[in-house]
Design an enzyme around this catalytic site. Sequence first.
Site, PDB file in Angstrom:
ATOM      1  N   PRO A 255       0.824  -1.215   0.000  1.00  0.00           N
ATOM      2  CA  PRO A 255       0.000   0.000   0.000  1.00  0.00           C
ATOM      3  C   PRO A 255       0.853   1.258   0.000  1.00  0.00           C
ATOM      4  O   PRO A 255       1.658   1.461   0.899  1.00  0.00           O
ATOM      5  CB  PRO A 255      -0.807  -0.106   1.293  1.00  0.00           C
ATOM      6  CG  PRO A 255      -0.557  -1.449   1.860  1.00  0.00           C
ATOM      7  CD  PRO A 255       0.659  -2.008   1.210  1.00  0.00           C
ATOM      8  N   GLU A 256       0.696   2.044  -1.044  1.00  0.00           N
ATOM      9  CA  GLU A 256       1.316   3.363  -1.112  1.00  0.00           C
ATOM     10  C   GLU A 256       0.174   4.377  -1.154  1.00  0.00           C
ATOM     11  O   GLU A 256      -0.965   4.018  -0.902  1.00  0.00           O
ATOM     12  CB  GLU A 256       2.225   3.460  -2.350  1.00  0.00           C
ATOM     13  CG  GLU A 256       3.352   2.427  -2.343  1.00  0.00           C
ATOM     14  CD  GLU A 256       4.264   2.519  -3.561  1.00  0.00           C
ATOM     15  OE1 GLU A 256       4.456   3.629  -4.090  1.00  0.00           O
ATOM     16  OE2 GLU A 256       4.791   1.476  -3.981  1.00  0.00           O
TER      17      GLU A 256
END
Length: 285
Positions: A10-11
């Site tokens: 997750p960015e």
Amino acid sequence: MSGAAAGAVPELPEVETVRRDLDREIAGRKIKSVAVTGARSVRRGSKAELVERLTGRTMKAAKRRGKYLVVPLDSGEWMVVHLRMSGQLLKANPKDPKPKHTHVVITLDKGGELRFVDPRTFGEIFVVPPGKLADEAPDLDELGWDPLEDPVSWVDFARLVMSKRTALKTVMTDQKVVAGLGNIYADEILHAAGLRFDRPSQTLTPQELRRLFRSVLEVLHEAVAARGSSLADEQYVDLYGRTGLYQRQHQVYARDGKPCYRCRSTIAKTKFGGRSTYFCPSCQV
DNA sequence: ACGCCCGCCTGTAAGC
DNA sequence: TGCTTACAGGCGGGCG
């Protein structure tokens, strides 16, 4: 060659997608109870303290700072979630079987629960009074430019990049410079900007800095529109367990050995700073 | 002060 | 087939 299951982490676009889902589901909802079972997900302060500070609280509109999810509470405190490598925040029915590695369960007062699931246990949940960020959450306090939240001119951005004396990719993944970029989007943005990962930041021309700035915004907006990237392992999913679609638009990430869509040269893979880096040796300079 | 690298973790897959 | 090893990577801490 590519093909091995790569970890989709997750960015910013993935965290923003979860934030939007979360906001719809929990804004104005009250926390009935909290169960902490995982050993490492609550590290700042005790588990008992977290339970006490969350129970009975009403959650306000969810916010995001870089890769951090921030849920303000009616107590004035913030509940903060960082998914790190493998964390998932899921909305579920209490009757549904709990996935392996479910470490924290937040039960809502009118049905439904939030689950924090995290196989690799890098992620964390904590509660902090916003006034004590500098002391208790300096990592969150010291975040740099958030490309979706903070209106900044390309000149300000250029000044920030030029202030660092290191490789461009290191600068782009430094959370104190740009908040929210990780390995995937740094590579995608650098390709979009036509710049190599190892370009010394201080050698960029004003034109290149402006192009880099535009690429940051363009790639992130498109990735958010596609609800983020999920790769072969489907590690990243949204609040409802659904995968993102942006991986279909990846230009370089996990495309080693395949032709560059722009110039047809072969995408290369290398190690940089201990991390995989994908780039086009021909059209990134 | 700044730049750089290691270690933390588990699941998956390649290699012997 | 089964075991070992490599890899995935965000971030804090420690080092030079």
